[in-house]
Motif scaffolding. Structure first.
Motif, mmCIF file in Angstrom:
data_model
loop_
_atom_site.group_PDB
_atom_site.id
_atom_site.type_symbol
_atom_site.label_atom_id
_atom_site.label_comp_id
_atom_site.label_asym_id
_atom_site.label_seq_id
_atom_site.Cartn_x
_atom_site.Cartn_y
_atom_site.Cartn_z
ATOM 1 N N TYR A 1 44.615 7.912 15.701
ATOM 2 C CA TYR A 1 43.788 7.107 14.838
ATOM 3 C C TYR A 1 44.184 7.792 13.254
ATOM 4 N N GLY A 2 45.486 7.150 12.589
ATOM 5 C CA GLY A 2 45.774 7.677 11.391
ATOM 6 C C GLY A 2 47.192 6.791 11.184
ATOM 7 N N ILE B 1 43.556 2.513 12.610
ATOM 8 C CA ILE B 1 43.102 3.297 11.481
ATOM 9 C C ILE B 1 41.916 2.668 11.085
ATOM 10 N N PRO B 2 40.933 3.248 11.820
ATOM 11 C CA PRO B 2 39.378 2.877 11.623
ATOM 12 C C PRO B 2 39.098 3.063 10.219
ATOM 13 N N ASP C 1 29.511 10.079 10.879
ATOM 14 C CA ASP C 1 29.129 11.598 10.269
ATOM 15 C C ASP C 1 30.543 12.132 10.270
ATOM 16 N N ASN C 2 31.490 11.776 11.231
ATOM 17 C CA ASN C 2 32.617 12.660 11.425
ATOM 18 C C ASN C 2 33.955 11.946 10.460
ATOM 19 N N SER C 3 33.619 11.159 9.502
ATOM 20 C CA SER C 3 34.763 10.480 8.910
ATOM 21 C C SER C 3 35.754 11.339 8.084
ATOM 22 N N ASP C 4 35.159 12.585 7.698
ATOM 23 C CA ASP C 4 35.764 13.378 6.890
ATOM 24 C C ASP C 4 36.844 14.170 7.960
ATOM 25 N N GLU C 5 36.532 14.447 9.264
ATOM 26 C CA GLU C 5 37.201 15.143 10.026
ATOM 27 C C GLU C 5 38.324 14.262 10.449
ATOM 28 N N GLN C 6 37.882 12.816 10.754
ATOM 29 C CA GLN C 6 38.724 11.840 11.339
ATOM 30 C C GLN C 6 40.009 12.035 10.259
ATOM 31 N N SER C 7 39.606 11.807 8.909
ATOM 32 C CA SER C 7 40.529 11.689 7.976
ATOM 33 C C SER C 7 41.763 12.543 7.905
ATOM 34 N N GLY C 8 41.534 14.050 8.677
ATOM 35 C CA GLY C 8 42.555 15.019 8.805
ATOM 36 C C GLY C 8 43.399 14.362 9.771
ATOM 37 N N ASP C 9 43.287 14.644 11.088
ATOM 38 C CA ASP C 9 43.938 13.810 11.998
ATOM 39 C C ASP C 9 43.355 14.354 13.233
ATOM 40 N N GLU C 10 42.100 14.434 13.264
ATOM 41 C CA GLU C 10 41.153 14.595 14.404
ATOM 42 C C GLU C 10 40.820 13.178 15.025
ATOM 43 N N SER C 11 40.987 12.965 16.079
ATOM 44 C CA SER C 11 40.964 11.730 16.810
ATOM 45 C C SER C 11 39.748 11.696 17.805
#
Length: 382
Positions: free
Chosen positions: A193-194, A233-234, A343-353
């Motif tokens: 996701y990115g 890319i959610p 709640d995890n949007s910041d982590e996802q914006s790294g490259d955590e899927s």
């Protein structure tokens, strides 16, 4: 892991243009593309995806070992040319044994099997939360014997350093339990996701682990088989997702070791939530294809454009039997689509899927809009 920590990867536009020119309508028909089944998506949407003569969609999955109801996903006819790929989502309290038993109901058209969906993620965030050693024990004892029937995948981790470390620890545990064979696999599953640069980075990490690691039986990239099962890319607008898809499709079609991929977005905007956003959706609110949906089906070269719709299902026969759904998904079997909460949007914006399939009773509310949750349960309980 953040974007800044990830190695910078650039893919020149000229290279992408070369891939785009090399991918003809004929090569699209080689069918790398698939979809996920979302139970709230109308059957007319599946009709245009799976029953159109020129559609490149060749496979689908449900995050469970149970196929979608035929009257919903193939409302107008036979779908025998579309492969259903079952999933052994998690271990649970006897869940794995029950799910393995359900595999015996599948036709020979199902040739591949996904295992353990995002085991490095928590159940709250959509993962199956399985430790590497626990997964290794179950994999060797219960999943490896299934290679007599299916080509099986290794567990599909999140696209992150955490996921990569989980795979390393999993391999160590496998070798400790079975020093000679470890945990053999036929193919590898990726979630991303990115942006395209991140996707290229993640695929490179998997190639390095499975080919250069030297313990998985893949001697080169030509031997490796990767399925990108979740992609998009959610929470980004349609324009960003369209740009991503325009780059990603020719890129993935041009990679020999990527055998299949599926865009995450088999739904309409009203079915989205805060985490997914509406930008990944393949369909407009009225069921017409979005620009993304038309592109995913091959665009004008394949006879598709934004606004095209599938056919409404035919009326049921008068002697329709309420029991004709036996063997399809029900409320105990379906693990639902994978959607992260906000709640995890910041982590996802790294490259955590961190998007996965989980027990529908626990997380369905984070996936479907509130208005559809009750309707979905009523559907399952018919």
């Amino acid at each position: 892991m953040t974007w800044d920590m990830r190695p910078l990867i650039t893919i020149p536009i000229l290279v992408l243009g070369f891939f785009a020119l090399a991918v003809s309508t004929e090569s699209i028909a080689t069918s790398k593309r698939g979809i996920s089944f979302m139970p709230e998506t109308p059957s007319s949407d599946y009709d245009i995806l799976l029953s159109s003569n020129s559609s490149p969609i060749a496979w689908y999955y449900t995050w469970s070992p149970i196929p979608a109801p035929a009257e919903q996903i193939f409302p107008w006819g036979d779908g025998s040319d579309i492969e259903f790929v079952p999933t052994l989502h998690s271990i649970g309290d006897g869940d794995l044994a029950e799910d393995i038993e359900k595999l015996s109901n599948l036709t020979d058209a199902s040739k591949h099997l996904f295992t353990f969906n995002e085991p490095d993620g928590t159940t709250d965030s959509g993962g199956s939360a399985i430790g590497p050693r626990e997964a290794a024990v179950a994999y060797i004892q219960q999943i490896v014997p299934l290679r007599a029937r299916f080509k099986i995948s290794h567990p599909s981790v999140t696209g992150s350093e955490r996921g990569l470390q989980w795979l390393r620890d999993f391999e160590l545990a496998c070798r400790e339990i079975d020093p000679e064979d470890g945990c053999p696999t036929d193919f590898v599953v990726a979630h991303w996701y990115g942006d395209l640069g991140g996707l290229a980075w993640w695929l490179g990490q998997l190639v390095d682990l499975y080919v250069n690691g030297g313990q998985h039986g893949f001697e080169s990239e030509y031997d490796l088989e990767i399925w990108v099962k979740e992609l998009g890319i959610p929470a980004e607008p349609e324009e960003a997702n369209l740009a991503m898809m325009e780059q990603a499709l020719p890129y993935l079609d041009g990679l020999g070791y990527v055998k299949h991929y599926a865009w995450f977005g088999t739904f309409r905007p009203q079915q989205a939530n805060e985490w997914t956003g509406t930008g990944v959706a393949l369909f407009q609110a009225d069921g017409g294809l979005t620009d993304i949906g038309a592109l995913y089906l091959g665009g004008e070269a394949n006879g598709f454009q934004a606004g095209d719709k599938g056919r409404d299902p035919p009326p049921p026969p008068e002697d329709d039997d309420d029991d004709n759904n036996e063997g399809d998904l029900d409320g105990d079997d379906y693990n639902g689509g994978s959607q992260e909460d906000g709640d995890n949007s910041d982590e996802q914006s790294g490259d955590e899927s961190i998007a996965a399939s989980v027990d529908v009773g626990r997380i369905l509310g984070t996936y479907l809009s509130a208005a559809l949750v009750g309707a979905f349960w009523n559907y399952l309980n018919i």
